[in-house]
Write a protein that holds these residues in place. Structure first.
Motif, mmCIF file in Angstrom:
data_model
loop_
_atom_site.group_PDB
_atom_site.id
_atom_site.type_symbol
_atom_site.label_atom_id
_atom_site.label_comp_id
_atom_site.label_asym_id
_atom_site.label_seq_id
_atom_site.Cartn_x
_atom_site.Cartn_y
_atom_site.Cartn_z
ATOM 1 N N GLU A 110 1.008 -1.013 -0.368
ATOM 2 C CA GLU A 110 0.213 0.271 0.045
ATOM 3 C C GLU A 110 0.331 1.773 0.149
ATOM 4 O O GLU A 110 0.432 2.154 0.147
ATOM 5 C CB GLU A 110 -1.168 0.290 0.837
ATOM 6 N N GLY A 111 1.907 1.315 0.234
ATOM 7 C CA GLY A 111 3.128 2.037 0.607
ATOM 8 C C GLY A 111 3.475 3.345 1.405
ATOM 9 O O GLY A 111 3.594 3.829 1.912
ATOM 10 N N LEU A 112 2.861 1.791 2.480
ATOM 11 C CA LEU A 112 3.118 3.061 3.853
ATOM 12 C C LEU A 112 4.546 2.869 4.388
ATOM 13 O O LEU A 112 4.512 3.725 5.349
ATOM 14 C CB LEU A 112 2.386 2.029 4.990
ATOM 15 N N PHE A 113 4.837 2.334 3.690
ATOM 16 C CA PHE A 113 6.429 2.559 4.015
ATOM 17 C C PHE A 113 7.482 3.333 3.241
ATOM 18 O O PHE A 113 8.875 3.188 3.290
ATOM 19 C CB PHE A 113 7.021 0.945 4.847
ATOM 20 N N ASP A 114 6.959 3.775 1.868
ATOM 21 C CA ASP A 114 7.463 4.462 1.371
ATOM 22 C C ASP A 114 8.580 5.722 1.920
ATOM 23 O O ASP A 114 8.184 6.809 2.340
ATOM 24 C CB ASP A 114 7.196 4.869 0.060
ATOM 25 N N ALA A 160 -0.462 1.145 13.239
ATOM 26 C CA ALA A 160 0.384 1.642 12.261
ATOM 27 C C ALA A 160 -0.329 2.750 10.774
ATOM 28 O O ALA A 160 0.092 3.429 10.573
ATOM 29 C CB ALA A 160 0.608 -0.010 10.704
ATOM 30 N N ARG A 161 -1.729 2.857 11.165
ATOM 31 C CA ARG A 161 -2.553 3.044 9.941
ATOM 32 C C ARG A 161 -2.497 5.075 10.583
ATOM 33 O O ARG A 161 -2.400 4.937 10.205
ATOM 34 C CB ARG A 161 -3.674 2.171 9.535
ATOM 35 N N ALA A 162 -2.798 4.019 12.264
ATOM 36 C CA ALA A 162 -2.743 5.425 12.711
ATOM 37 C C ALA A 162 -1.875 7.067 12.570
ATOM 38 O O ALA A 162 -1.859 7.995 12.791
ATOM 39 C CB ALA A 162 -2.949 5.546 14.058
ATOM 40 N N ILE A 163 -0.138 5.952 12.164
ATOM 41 C CA ILE A 163 0.422 6.130 12.721
ATOM 42 C C ILE A 163 0.518 7.025 10.639
ATOM 43 O O ILE A 163 1.189 8.138 10.294
ATOM 44 C CB ILE A 163 2.080 5.746 12.393
ATOM 45 N N ALA A 164 0.270 6.800 9.820
ATOM 46 C CA ALA A 164 0.066 7.186 8.593
ATOM 47 C C ALA A 164 -0.737 8.138 7.963
ATOM 48 O O ALA A 164 -0.169 9.004 7.684
ATOM 49 C CB ALA A 164 0.046 5.884 7.734
ATOM 50 N N GLN A 165 -1.896 8.088 9.429
ATOM 51 C CA GLN A 165 -3.214 9.107 8.662
ATOM 52 C C GLN A 165 -3.011 10.593 9.488
ATOM 53 O O GLN A 165 -2.987 11.421 9.248
ATOM 54 C CB GLN A 165 -4.336 8.269 8.389
ATOM 55 N N PRO A 193 3.900 15.139 11.980
ATOM 56 C CA PRO A 193 5.033 13.930 11.609
ATOM 57 C C PRO A 193 5.793 13.395 13.256
ATOM 58 O O PRO A 193 5.533 13.638 14.319
ATOM 59 C CB PRO A 193 6.405 14.801 11.409
ATOM 60 N N ILE A 194 5.492 11.915 12.838
ATOM 61 C CA ILE A 194 5.741 10.833 13.751
ATOM 62 C C ILE A 194 6.767 10.589 14.318
ATOM 63 O O ILE A 194 8.278 9.831 13.476
ATOM 64 C CB ILE A 194 4.603 10.041 13.847
ATOM 65 N N ILE A 195 7.678 10.738 15.627
ATOM 66 C CA ILE A 195 8.747 9.560 16.044
ATOM 67 C C ILE A 195 9.123 9.174 16.393
ATOM 68 O O ILE A 195 8.588 8.939 17.506
ATOM 69 C CB ILE A 195 10.277 10.588 16.199
ATOM 70 N N THR A 196 9.442 7.276 16.104
ATOM 71 C CA THR A 196 9.199 6.838 17.226
ATOM 72 C C THR A 196 10.091 6.237 18.510
ATOM 73 O O THR A 196 11.471 6.268 17.357
ATOM 74 C CB THR A 196 8.284 5.274 16.678
ATOM 75 N N GLY A 197 10.349 5.897 19.372
ATOM 76 C CA GLY A 197 11.037 5.411 20.203
ATOM 77 C C GLY A 197 10.904 4.109 21.386
ATOM 78 O O GLY A 197 10.352 4.889 22.329
ATOM 79 N N ALA A 219 6.253 4.952 10.626
ATOM 80 C CA ALA A 219 6.475 6.493 10.846
ATOM 81 C C ALA A 219 7.784 7.828 10.316
ATOM 82 O O ALA A 219 8.717 6.518 9.500
ATOM 83 C CB ALA A 219 7.632 6.455 12.109
ATOM 84 N N ASP A 220 8.209 8.400 10.397
ATOM 85 C CA ASP A 220 8.546 9.810 10.225
ATOM 86 C C ASP A 220 9.890 9.119 10.048
ATOM 87 O O ASP A 220 11.019 9.410 9.153
ATOM 88 C CB ASP A 220 8.044 11.078 9.978
ATOM 89 N N PHE A 221 9.982 8.891 11.599
ATOM 90 C CA PHE A 221 11.098 8.693 11.499
ATOM 91 C C PHE A 221 11.655 7.824 12.514
ATOM 92 O O PHE A 221 10.528 8.116 13.438
ATOM 93 C CB PHE A 221 12.131 10.054 12.444
#
Length: 382
Positions: A125-129, A223-228, A232-236, A250-252
């Motif tokens: 679906e391109g969510l990791f692009d 995963a979809r909540a992050i994409a939508q 911008p979202i950073i995961t740690g 996530a964006d980073f």
């Protein structure tokens, strides 16, 4: 009988439980089937978790180095294993663990299969692009954090942000980050930050833990909540080597909550140094321009000082101009008229140059030094 006389020590209780477990013949040699959900190497042996793919249950296992060479199959994360071992209790931590003597693989685990299927679908679906990754703001003023308010990660993030970027406004959107309710809680917390609209970047964080504890970050809803997210979202998330689906979307992605906080904001002391460097560079540019203009001014002053040496040529040119001016004035018809002369014209303004073309009773115009008069010819004298 007093409570003090009936109480037993922790060591006595642990010894009693160990005798029960390790004295049970069934548990001295038991065959267990399960899916390897986490695995890590240690100097003393291989430690892994065997979980039930259909129920929320798991057991810690260990293969000591002295037994690893005898295994028919080295455990691999995500595969189904049948293991032979004995149950041991370790008094120091009050934990029991299955000591494995032998292991046989029977296929890929259900959890691993489900994870791979979901990952492939989200990737398609391109969510990791990389193209959909949003840039992080370079100098944010407000940051939101989605994590448990009682977790160490929250404290680590606060301290890191305060140290690196004083004056930052930090918003906490609390969420459960472990257990069956965690996915819905995380989704709700992310959506709350987006509705609020103040934050410029969002940190989704959780401290280290076993793979089972971090499973909520592989949930499709998260995963979809992050994409939508519009922010911008950073995961740690934890200290695991493997990336979660939340990390991939996530964006980073940072390896720890502290690293996520360091990514979110610049280092204030470095900004001060960079500002000073820019001020110094600006002063140098201005000074170079001043020096250049000063040199040009000196050159003009030198030329002006040499100007008197050219005055004879200037005087000669001025005298010539005056002579030409006088000549022009002498040739000016108006100057001739001022001396008493007149210009005679016919009515069509043709200048009269001879009387032979004139006739009596003809009207003429005579232009004087001042004014014009009309006359009529009464007589023509030859």
């Amino acid at each position: 009988m007093s409570t003090a006389r009936t109480a037993i020590s922790v060591a006595e209780l642990t010894a009693y439980i160990r005798d029960l477990l390790e004295g049970d013949r069934l548990l001295q040699q038991i065959v267990v089937a399960g899916e390897v959900s986490s695995l890590h190497e240690h100097s003393r042996g291989l430690f892994f978790t065997l979980c039930d793919p259909h129920e929320d249950a798991a057991i810690q296992c260990v293969v000591w180095n002295s037994l690893r060479s005898r295994l028919a199959r080295q455990p691999q994360r995500g595969e189904l294993l049948i293991v032979l071992g004995s149950l041991r209790l370790y008094p120091k931590r009050g934990e029991y663990r299955l000591t494995v003597f032998q292991a046989v693989a029977i296929g890929e685990g259900l959890q691993a299969l489900q994870y791979q299927q979901l990952r492939s679908r989200l990737q398609a679906e391109g969510l990791f692009d990389l193209e959909r990754k949003r840039p992080l703001p370079p100098y944010p003023q407000t940051i939101a954090v989605v994590t448990s308010p009682t977790a160490a990660a929250w404290g680590d993030i606060q301290r890191t942000l305060a140290r690196r970027y004083p004056g930052l406004h930090i918003l906490l959107s609390p969420a459960t980050v472990q257990g069956i309710d965690a996915p819905d809680s995380i989704v709700e917390a992310i959506e709350k930050v987006n509705r609020d609209g103040r934050a410029e970047v969002l940190i989704l964080a959780r401290g280290g833990g076993a793979v089972e504890d971090l499973s909520c970050f592989n949930d499709e809803r998260v995963a979809r909540a992050i994409a939508q997210s519009k922010i911008p979202i950073i995961t740690g998330i934890g200290h695991q080597r493997d990336e979660s689906l939340a990390d991939l979307v996530a964006d980073f992605s940072a390896h720890t909550p502290t690293a996520a906080a360091e990514t979110a904001v610049p280092l204030y002391s470095q900004l001060v140094i960079e500002h000073q460097q820019r001020v110094t560079a600006l002063i140098e540019v201005c000074q170079r321009r001043i020096d250049l203009e000063s040199k040009r001014l000196e050159q003009l002053e030198t030329r002006l000082k040499r100007f008197p040496s050219t005055s004879p040529q200037l005087l000669q040119a001025t005298a010539r101009c005056q002579l030409l001016k006088q000549k022009l004035m002498a040739l000016d018809p108006r100057a001739v008229l001022q001396r008493g002369y007149a210009v005679v014209r016919e009515e069509n303004d043709t200048i009269v140059r001879s009387s032979s073309n004139l006739a009596t009773e003809q009207t003429l115009k005579i232009q004087l030094g001042r004014g014009v008069i009309k006359v009529k010819i009464t007589e023509i004298l030859q």
